[in-house]
Design a protein around this motif. Sequence first.
Motif, PDB file in Angstrom:
ATOM      1  N   LEU A 480       0.825  -1.214   0.000  1.00 28.15           N
ATOM      2  CA  LEU A 480       0.000   0.000   0.000  1.00 28.15           C
ATOM      3  C   LEU A 480       0.859   1.264   0.000  1.00 28.15           C
ATOM      4  O   LEU A 480       0.530   2.251  -0.663  1.00 28.15           O
ATOM      5  N   THR A 481       1.985   1.219   0.720  1.00 28.74           N
ATOM      6  CA  THR A 481       2.840   2.414   0.798  1.00 28.74           C
ATOM      7  C   THR A 481       3.408   2.748  -0.581  1.00 28.74           C
ATOM      8  O   THR A 481       3.372   3.903  -1.020  1.00 28.74           O
ATOM      9  N   ILE A 482       3.951   1.732  -1.267  1.00 26.82           N
ATOM     10  CA  ILE A 482       4.579   2.009  -2.569  1.00 26.82           C
ATOM     11  C   ILE A 482       3.514   2.428  -3.586  1.00 26.82           C
ATOM     12  O   ILE A 482       3.710   3.362  -4.371  1.00 26.82           O
ATOM     13  N   ILE A 483       2.381   1.751  -3.552  1.00 27.74           N
ATOM     14  CA  ILE A 483       1.318   2.059  -4.517  1.00 27.74           C
ATOM     15  C   ILE A 483       0.839   3.505  -4.357  1.00 27.74           C
ATOM     16  O   ILE A 483       0.705   4.244  -5.341  1.00 27.74           O
ATOM     17  N   ARG A 484       0.628   3.933  -3.116  1.00 27.09           N
ATOM     18  CA  ARG A 484       0.145   5.315  -2.906  1.00 27.09           C
ATOM     19  C   ARG A 484       1.185   6.320  -3.397  1.00 27.09           C
ATOM     20  O   ARG A 484       0.850   7.342  -3.989  1.00 27.09           O
ATOM     21  N   GLU A 485       2.448   6.008  -3.165  1.00 27.38           N
ATOM     22  CA  GLU A 485       3.514   6.918  -3.588  1.00 27.38           C
ATOM     23  C   GLU A 485       3.582   7.005  -5.123  1.00 27.38           C
ATOM     24  O   GLU A 485       3.726   8.095  -5.680  1.00 27.38           O
ATOM     25  N   LEU A 486       3.456   5.877  -5.776  1.00 26.84           N
ATOM     26  CA  LEU A 486       3.511   5.878  -7.242  1.00 26.84           C
ATOM     27  C   LEU A 486       2.273   6.551  -7.841  1.00 26.84           C
ATOM     28  O   LEU A 486       2.364   7.251  -8.854  1.00 26.84           O
ATOM     29  N   ALA A 487       1.118   6.335  -7.208  1.00 20.82           N
ATOM     30  CA  ALA A 487      -0.115   6.983  -7.690  1.00 20.82           C
ATOM     31  C   ALA A 487       0.049   8.503  -7.622  1.00 20.82           C
ATOM     32  O   ALA A 487      -0.287   9.224  -8.566  1.00 20.82           O
ATOM     33  N   LYS A 488       0.601   8.978  -6.513  1.00 19.70           N
ATOM     34  CA  LYS A 488       0.817  10.420  -6.322  1.00 19.70           C
ATOM     35  C   LYS A 488       1.727  10.969  -7.427  1.00 19.70           C
ATOM     36  O   LYS A 488       1.625  12.104  -7.830  1.00 19.70           O
ATOM     37  N   ASN A 489       2.620  10.109  -7.904  1.00 20.90           N
ATOM     38  CA  ASN A 489       3.584  10.522  -8.933  1.00 20.90           C
ATOM     39  C   ASN A 489       3.164  10.111 -10.344  1.00 20.90           C
ATOM     40  O   ASN A 489       4.001   9.909 -11.222  1.00 20.90           O
ATOM     41  N   ALA A 516      -8.617  10.501  -4.079  1.00 23.85           N
ATOM     42  CA  ALA A 516      -7.826  10.638  -2.849  1.00 23.85           C
ATOM     43  C   ALA A 516      -6.321  10.536  -3.087  1.00 23.85           C
ATOM     44  O   ALA A 516      -5.542  11.217  -2.417  1.00 23.85           O
ATOM     45  N   PHE A 517      -5.880   9.684  -4.027  1.00 23.19           N
ATOM     46  CA  PHE A 517      -4.438   9.383  -4.094  1.00 23.19           C
ATOM     47  C   PHE A 517      -3.747   9.703  -5.422  1.00 23.19           C
ATOM     48  O   PHE A 517      -2.516   9.774  -5.457  1.00 23.19           O
ATOM     49  N   ALA A 518      -4.498   9.865  -6.520  1.00 25.17           N
ATOM     50  CA  ALA A 518      -3.823  10.039  -7.814  1.00 25.17           C
ATOM     51  C   ALA A 518      -3.258  11.447  -7.956  1.00 25.17           C
ATOM     52  O   ALA A 518      -3.878  12.432  -7.536  1.00 25.17           O
ATOM     53  N   GLY A 519      -2.069  11.532  -8.568  1.00 23.84           N
ATOM     54  CA  GLY A 519      -1.509  12.830  -8.931  1.00 23.84           C
ATOM     55  C   GLY A 519      -2.342  13.429 -10.064  1.00 23.84           C
ATOM     56  O   GLY A 519      -3.177  12.743 -10.663  1.00 23.84           O
ATOM     57  N   GLU A 520      -2.075  14.691 -10.375  1.00 26.76           N
ATOM     58  CA  GLU A 520      -2.904  15.398 -11.370  1.00 26.76           C
ATOM     59  C   GLU A 520      -2.928  14.693 -12.725  1.00 26.76           C
ATOM     60  O   GLU A 520      -3.975  14.542 -13.343  1.00 26.76           O
ATOM     61  N   GLY A 521      -1.749  14.245 -13.196  1.00 24.70           N
ATOM     62  CA  GLY A 521      -1.666  13.608 -14.515  1.00 24.70           C
ATOM     63  C   GLY A 521      -2.451  12.307 -14.554  1.00 24.70           C
ATOM     64  O   GLY A 521      -3.225  12.054 -15.490  1.00 24.70           O
ATOM     65  N   PRO A 636       9.856   0.562   1.917  1.00 25.84           N
ATOM     66  CA  PRO A 636       8.915   0.856   0.828  1.00 25.84           C
ATOM     67  C   PRO A 636       9.062   2.253   0.256  1.00 25.84           C
ATOM     68  O   PRO A 636       8.846   2.462  -0.941  1.00 25.84           O
ATOM     69  N   GLU A 637       9.434   3.223   1.103  1.00 26.48           N
ATOM     70  CA  GLU A 637       9.554   4.581   0.561  1.00 26.48           C
ATOM     71  C   GLU A 637      10.757   4.697  -0.375  1.00 26.48           C
ATOM     72  O   GLU A 637      10.685   5.324  -1.438  1.00 26.48           O
ATOM     73  N   VAL A 638      11.862   4.076   0.021  1.00 28.70           N
ATOM     74  CA  VAL A 638      13.052   4.092  -0.846  1.00 28.70           C
ATOM     75  C   VAL A 638      12.733   3.322  -2.133  1.00 28.70           C
ATOM     76  O   VAL A 638      13.090   3.740  -3.236  1.00 28.70           O
ATOM     77  N   ALA A 639      12.026   2.200  -1.981  1.00 28.48           N
ATOM     78  CA  ALA A 639      11.678   1.384  -3.157  1.00 28.48           C
ATOM     79  C   ALA A 639      10.836   2.191  -4.143  1.00 28.48           C
ATOM     80  O   ALA A 639      11.046   2.125  -5.355  1.00 28.48           O
ATOM     81  N   ALA A 640       9.886   2.954  -3.624  1.00 30.67           N
ATOM     82  CA  ALA A 640       9.026   3.760  -4.508  1.00 30.67           C
ATOM     83  C   ALA A 640       9.890   4.728  -5.305  1.00 30.67           C
ATOM     84  O   ALA A 640       9.696   4.901  -6.515  1.00 30.67           O
TER      85      ALA A 640
END
Length: 673
Positions: A480-489, A516-521, A636-640
Amino acid sequence: MPRYRNTVVGKITDQTRLKRPGDPKRSADPAVMEGLSGLQERGLKATTSYDRFVAQQPQCGFGLTGVCCRICIQGPCRLSSRSDVHQKGICGATEYTVVARNLVRSIAGGSANHSDHGRHIAVTLLEIAEGKAPDYKITDPEKLRRVATRLGIETEGKSEQELAREVALAALEDYSRASDEPSRFLTTTITEGRFKKFKHCNVLPSNIYRSISELMSQTVMGMDADPVNIIFGGIKAALADFAGEHIATDLADIIFGTPRPTVTESNLGVIDPEYVNIATHGHNPTLSEMVVEAARELEGEAKKAGAKGVKVVGICCTGNELLMRKGVALAANQASQEVAIMTGALDAIVVDVQCIQPSLRTLSECFNTRVITTSQIAKIPGSYHFDFQESKALEQAKEMVRLAIGAYRERGSREVSVPQHKQKTTAGFSLEALMSLFGAINPEKPVKVLTDAIENGEIKGVALFAGCNNLKQPQDHAHLTIIRELAKNDVFLVATGCSAGACAKAGLMTPAAVDAFAGEGLKKFIKRLEEAAKPEAGLPLVFHMGSCVDNSRVADLWTAMAEEMGVDVPRVPFVASAPEAMHEKAVAIGTWAVAMGIPVHVGVMPPVEGSGLVYGILTQIAHDVYGGHFIFERDPEVAARMLLDALEYRAWKLGIHRHAAKKYQTSIMASSW
Ligand code: MSK
């Protein structure tokens, strides 16, 4: 310092390899946390995997780093993993031979598992064609024709039965071919560039079973000592795994239907105490599809027993198969299978193959759950066992449902405790479903909608989330941590297996998660698809593409993208992650994904650290040869960040090459990376 030691890519952070034993935060899933604490509150003495993981600490350092050799019975030989100590086993095997052999033997295990699953479905299709499995039918004749055409089978003027027979025999030939002609389910589903690469590296499998048995032979005492050659043998077996997975997916779609978007619910709260509850668990849909049918037919008997009806829920990948095709609710992914029984409201758990913990039987004693095994090669002592036969599938499935109804009667007013957590889930995104979604914008070239969005920078690329739970991490947390980070990006996200289960349970397969989680693009991209295709339930943040074998659907997606972009797969901005990989099957999948040219992150350290050479091959040299590589990173944050870097690098390089091709009016280089 050798180059493979200079690990700019794949560098491990200093985090410990294990989470703290006894860490009270065992899961990111609130339903699981509630279920586990409920057990203590009710004063029950039952133990779960979470307890047994703690009891196993500290785990053996030789095993953890892959330097324990148990291949012959002079051993075990335990070698030092320190680079300044060159120890050898009794036969003289060095640490790089031992680590490589241990690694590829897990690929053989995973490949055997997936391929066996594929063969089972192929035999079922053959039985349907020959009229020996009357309870099954061909649900998707169009896919049957498409697969036949892809395999080079003449379709003109042939009946469904004839074609089904020929497709089934073509699949079974991939398991039995005596010549060296390569597997058809592999060669007809990859790019020309990958075919040439695999041929050049001599890793094209012919007969799936032979690749696995050759690998076992290659790694016995006194055989191959060359780690590169051993790993290439492993890649061949991993590509055989891919062929087996593709057979399983294609043929299951033909028999049970190709998934289309569907809305259902996920997490333990889907278990309803007022119903007879049956969980189907494992991987192979031939059994679970019949259980769903039998449950529907026996509603009346359940009502006579005092229930509102029969409710079938899913666990692990059998759950994913039913969720994708039938909209059956998903109760749990791998690490919470025991917690589903601990609700006390599960009357039966019907299991087929893979990822089924033997502990289910002991635990079921406390809750009067019928554990029903159905495979000749996956029995648990003390369980009910049915020798499941396709020829009498529905009749046997009805007997299983009746066992559950009997257990419901005995349940009476006994206390149950179902954690009230569940989330809406939009799933069912087969490749065909995704293409029809993209086709609402560009019917001629649907995949161009995705590749254009990447090339014009709206989204950064695509990431696959796959794989299991591994109790070395709190359940689901890394996914969940990596997915949310990638969605934001702004990364387009697809998921399979227990990673998809984690997303579904956490509500990431809903339109609300996009907001809630997707970045603008990413948000703009998904909303554009939504406006064009107008799907009834909207579109989710993470697109569920199916079970473990359905990673073949994801490979078809990156192949289609590569072909559209005019490059080979290693140039496509596509990454994969198995944040909590656990199973040997995950090792096989990760290996073929790397060989296909994909950077693959693994969030738990596999036992390879005992050899710097093997570690270097996986994280660096693999990239030089195949264009993909492993990234081992537990944080997970470094992995993202590392996954984003890999996507950004590919997109940047693609842009440069496009620019050069335009400037000098040449075609874009297809194969270099
Ligand atoms: S079920 S192999 S724990 S994904 Fe496919 Fe989940 Fe991994 Fe089993």
